[in-house]
Design a protein around this motif. Structure first.
Motif, mmCIF file in Angstrom:
data_model
loop_
_atom_site.group_PDB
_atom_site.id
_atom_site.type_symbol
_atom_site.label_atom_id
_atom_site.label_comp_id
_atom_site.label_asym_id
_atom_site.label_seq_id
_atom_site.Cartn_x
_atom_site.Cartn_y
_atom_site.Cartn_z
ATOM 1 N N MET A 93 0.805 -1.799 -3.757
ATOM 2 C CA MET A 93 2.120 -2.386 -4.011
ATOM 3 C C MET A 93 2.256 -3.707 -3.260
ATOM 4 O O MET A 93 1.680 -3.875 -2.188
ATOM 5 C CB MET A 93 3.222 -1.437 -3.502
ATOM 6 N N LEU A 94 3.068 -4.620 -3.813
ATOM 7 C CA LEU A 94 3.332 -5.883 -3.117
ATOM 8 C C LEU A 94 3.936 -5.621 -1.747
ATOM 9 O O LEU A 94 3.657 -6.305 -0.785
ATOM 10 C CB LEU A 94 4.314 -6.740 -3.929
ATOM 11 N N ARG A 95 4.738 -4.562 -1.683
ATOM 12 C CA ARG A 95 5.451 -4.291 -0.426
ATOM 13 C C ARG A 95 4.475 -3.887 0.697
ATOM 14 O O ARG A 95 4.742 -4.121 1.870
ATOM 15 C CB ARG A 95 6.555 -3.282 -0.710
ATOM 16 N N THR A 96 3.312 -3.310 0.328
ATOM 17 C CA THR A 96 2.323 -2.988 1.377
ATOM 18 C C THR A 96 1.429 -4.198 1.652
ATOM 19 O O THR A 96 0.981 -4.423 2.773
ATOM 20 C CB THR A 96 1.427 -1.794 0.961
ATOM 21 N N ARG A 97 1.200 -4.934 0.572
ATOM 22 C CA ARG A 97 0.358 -6.116 0.744
ATOM 23 C C ARG A 97 1.061 -7.162 1.621
ATOM 24 O O ARG A 97 0.434 -7.849 2.401
ATOM 25 C CB ARG A 97 0.062 -6.705 -0.631
ATOM 26 N N HIS A 98 2.385 -7.270 1.457
ATOM 27 C CA HIS A 98 3.157 -8.252 2.229
ATOM 28 C C HIS A 98 4.322 -7.527 2.892
ATOM 29 O O HIS A 98 5.424 -7.477 2.336
ATOM 30 C CB HIS A 98 3.722 -9.343 1.306
ATOM 31 N N PRO A 99 4.098 -6.937 4.077
ATOM 32 C CA PRO A 99 5.190 -6.190 4.728
ATOM 33 C C PRO A 99 6.419 -7.063 4.957
ATOM 34 O O PRO A 99 6.306 -8.276 5.064
ATOM 35 C CB PRO A 99 4.567 -5.767 6.064
ATOM 36 N N ARG A 100 7.571 -6.381 5.044
ATOM 37 C CA ARG A 100 8.858 -7.078 5.201
ATOM 38 C C ARG A 100 8.778 -8.100 6.345
ATOM 39 O O ARG A 100 8.228 -7.800 7.413
ATOM 40 C CB ARG A 100 9.935 -6.037 5.523
ATOM 41 N N GLY A 101 9.275 -9.308 6.105
ATOM 42 C CA GLY A 101 9.293 -10.339 7.146
ATOM 43 C C GLY A 101 8.112 -11.302 7.053
ATOM 44 O O GLY A 101 8.108 -12.342 7.703
ATOM 45 N N THR A 102 7.100 -10.960 6.218
ATOM 46 C CA THR A 102 5.934 -11.833 6.079
ATOM 47 C C THR A 102 6.365 -13.128 5.370
ATOM 48 O O THR A 102 7.105 -13.072 4.393
ATOM 49 C CB THR A 102 4.856 -11.159 5.197
ATOM 50 N N LEU A 103 5.876 -14.266 5.887
ATOM 51 C CA LEU A 103 6.182 -15.543 5.222
ATOM 52 C C LEU A 103 5.031 -15.874 4.279
ATOM 53 O O LEU A 103 3.872 -15.870 4.685
ATOM 54 C CB LEU A 103 6.345 -16.651 6.260
ATOM 55 N N LEU A 104 5.381 -16.163 3.025
ATOM 56 C CA LEU A 104 4.347 -16.464 2.033
ATOM 57 C C LEU A 104 4.466 -17.910 1.575
ATOM 58 O O LEU A 104 5.571 -18.449 1.507
ATOM 59 C CB LEU A 104 4.535 -15.566 0.799
ATOM 60 N N PRO A 105 3.336 -18.525 1.213
ATOM 61 C CA PRO A 105 3.423 -19.867 0.656
ATOM 62 C C PRO A 105 4.243 -19.850 -0.635
ATOM 63 O O PRO A 105 4.172 -18.871 -1.400
ATOM 64 C CB PRO A 105 1.961 -20.226 0.343
ATOM 65 N N VAL A 106 5.003 -20.920 -0.869
ATOM 66 C CA VAL A 106 5.855 -21.004 -2.062
ATOM 67 C C VAL A 106 5.021 -20.775 -3.322
ATOM 68 O O VAL A 106 5.446 -20.096 -4.265
ATOM 69 C CB VAL A 106 6.570 -22.375 -2.111
ATOM 70 N N LYS A 107 3.798 -21.308 -3.327
ATOM 71 C CA LYS A 107 2.910 -21.180 -4.492
ATOM 72 C C LYS A 107 2.694 -19.693 -4.857
ATOM 73 O O LYS A 107 2.730 -19.310 -6.032
ATOM 74 C CB LYS A 107 1.562 -21.822 -4.136
ATOM 75 N N THR A 108 2.515 -18.874 -3.840
ATOM 76 C CA THR A 108 2.291 -17.435 -4.069
ATOM 77 C C THR A 108 3.554 -16.789 -4.626
ATOM 78 O O THR A 108 3.496 -16.012 -5.579
ATOM 79 C CB THR A 108 1.892 -16.730 -2.743
#
Ligand code: ATP
Length: 121
Positions: A93-108
């Motif tokens: 799941m996206l939620r496990t791949r990027h745990p809450r609070g993770t900053l992602l590049p705008v492109k992603t």
């Protein structure tokens, strides 16, 4: 309720993948074909009067065909417990791949939003 090892239709539940507000989701294996699926076992119990409604909703879900939507392959009611058989999402799941609070590049973020909106069209 731990259902590991139980059979639902042609599927054997092999591992608990996760639990949401309405259901437990298990990894399942087709006993004849050996294919791997995710099986969502709902917490709710259905009576005879609910079967049609559940069937209609399952049919609607099964009719959604898009590369960005998890496919519903089958459904059933074991006793009074309804379940849906779905494609297994190997990459999690996206939620496990990027745990809450993770900053992602705008492109992603844009790439994810684009995929979701394509599926919603
Ligand atoms: N198709 C799938 N493939 C792999 N894992 C899955 C799949 N569907 C669900 N899961 C796992 O099972 C967990 C529970 O899923 P479920 O859909 O019941 O609830 P949720 O989306 O987490 O939350 P809720 O439905 O309560 O808002 C997910 O967080 C995920 O880890």
């Amino acid at each position: 309720m731990d259902r590991i090892g139980q059979h639902l239709g042609n599927y054997r539940l092999t591992r608990l993948l996760g639990e949401g507000g309405f259901a437990e989701v298990y990894l399942g294996e087709h006993t004849l074909l050996g294919t791997t699926v995710a099986i969502k076992v709902l917490h709710t119990q259905v009576g005879q009067e609910d079967v049609m409604q559940f069937q209609q909703e399952a049919r609607l879900l099964a009719s959604l065909k898009h590369p960005h939507i998890i496919r519903v392959l089958d459904f059933g009611i074991e006793g009074r417990t309804p379940y849906l058989v779905m494609d297994y999402a190997h990459h999690g799941m996206l939620r496990t791949r990027h745990p809450r609070g993770t900053l992602l590049p705008v492109k992603t973020v844009v790439s994810y939003v684009k995929q979701v909106t394509e599926a919603l069209q």
